[in-house]
Design an enzyme around this catalytic site. Sequence first.
Site, PDB file in Angstrom:
ATOM      1  N   HIS A  30       6.893   7.517  -3.810  1.00  0.00           N
ATOM      2  CA  HIS A  30       6.958   6.199  -3.181  1.00  0.00           C
ATOM      3  C   HIS A  30       6.376   6.310  -1.775  1.00  0.00           C
ATOM      4  O   HIS A  30       6.702   7.237  -1.035  1.00  0.00           O
ATOM      5  CB  HIS A  30       8.397   5.700  -3.134  1.00  0.00           C
ATOM      6  CG  HIS A  30       8.509   4.286  -2.653  1.00  0.00           C
ATOM      7  ND1 HIS A  30       7.710   3.280  -3.135  1.00  0.00           N
ATOM      8  CD2 HIS A  30       9.318   3.706  -1.724  1.00  0.00           C
ATOM      9  CE1 HIS A  30       8.012   2.149  -2.540  1.00  0.00           C
ATOM     10  NE2 HIS A  30       8.984   2.377  -1.667  1.00  0.00           N
ATOM     11  N   HIS A  42       7.413  -0.990   3.274  1.00  0.00           N
ATOM     12  CA  HIS A  42       6.841  -0.504   2.019  1.00  0.00           C
ATOM     13  C   HIS A  42       6.834  -1.614   0.983  1.00  0.00           C
ATOM     14  O   HIS A  42       7.518  -2.635   1.115  1.00  0.00           O
ATOM     15  CB  HIS A  42       7.601   0.728   1.513  1.00  0.00           C
ATOM     16  CG  HIS A  42       9.098   0.569   1.463  1.00  0.00           C
ATOM     17  ND1 HIS A  42       9.835   0.733   0.320  1.00  0.00           N
ATOM     18  CD2 HIS A  42      10.001   0.268   2.437  1.00  0.00           C
ATOM     19  CE1 HIS A  42      11.123   0.546   0.572  1.00  0.00           C
ATOM     20  NE2 HIS A  42      11.244   0.259   1.851  1.00  0.00           N
ATOM     21  N   CYS A 152       2.648   0.812  -4.317  1.00  0.00           N
ATOM     22  CA  CYS A 152       3.087   1.142  -2.961  1.00  0.00           C
ATOM     23  C   CYS A 152       2.062   1.992  -2.213  1.00  0.00           C
ATOM     24  O   CYS A 152       1.900   1.853  -0.991  1.00  0.00           O
ATOM     25  CB  CYS A 152       4.441   1.852  -2.998  1.00  0.00           C
ATOM     26  SG  CYS A 152       4.481   3.358  -4.011  1.00  0.00           S
TER      27      CYS A 152
END
Length: 258
Positions: A30, A42, A152
């Site tokens: 991530h 994010h 992401c």
Amino acid sequence: MGLLSNRIERSSLKPGDHIYSWRTAYIYAHHGIYVGDNKVIHFTRRGQEVGTGTVLDALLVSSGPNRSLVPCPTCVPAGQGHGVVSSCLDCFLAGGILYRFEYSVSPALFLAKARGGTCTLAVSDPDDVVVHRAKYLLDNGFGCYNVFKNNCEDFAIYCKTGLLVLDHSTMGQSGQAVSIIGGPLAAVLSTPLRLVTTNVYGMVATAIGVYCASRYAADIGMRRDVVKVPVEELTRRLATGTLQVLEPSLPPLPAPCS
């Protein structure tokens, strides 16, 4: 940071850093932008994901802050928004290790890091510009989340470079998505060698060569199907649905989420 790892200490973080943490048994990571004051902006799924329709969707559930049973006192509770969120560093890491994504790496270093999603040949913009993009997208969104085309890592790379892949029938900026697809693709493309040779080393070398070539060609710093898009222009087009062609030679941007 070095050849084998991009791991860093929290004390070395600075606003504008592109950071990431591995999830799901190191299958997927991530990514986000550190903006200072222990905060990370994010891009998350937030119920909007356009998935692959395969078992990979179950494996790649990594994009989101920590979902602890005890609410974080410093983070705003997640809701059904546009997917761009701000979390404290602890919630972003979700118990994982902190790594920093590298920019402006040499071709040799890029290829030496066999795992995609850790570095790029592309040049980062100044840190203040990066933070501005991240904060602007926090208020305005980044479109529909898609594992392979708008995830992401794509968000963080756009914040760092301002570069956007316009043709959404192709892969996005994400290096880790290229790695996930590139490995099996390399194996398939090298399979015909079995018809002319039984040398397993030759087949392995060919598969590695195909994999490295695909990663190199798909890197945001090497692609030609990208343009520099001001963040204000991007969000205006997402909001109004007027995502027409930005340059005559390039296809249109995707329609916004419904």
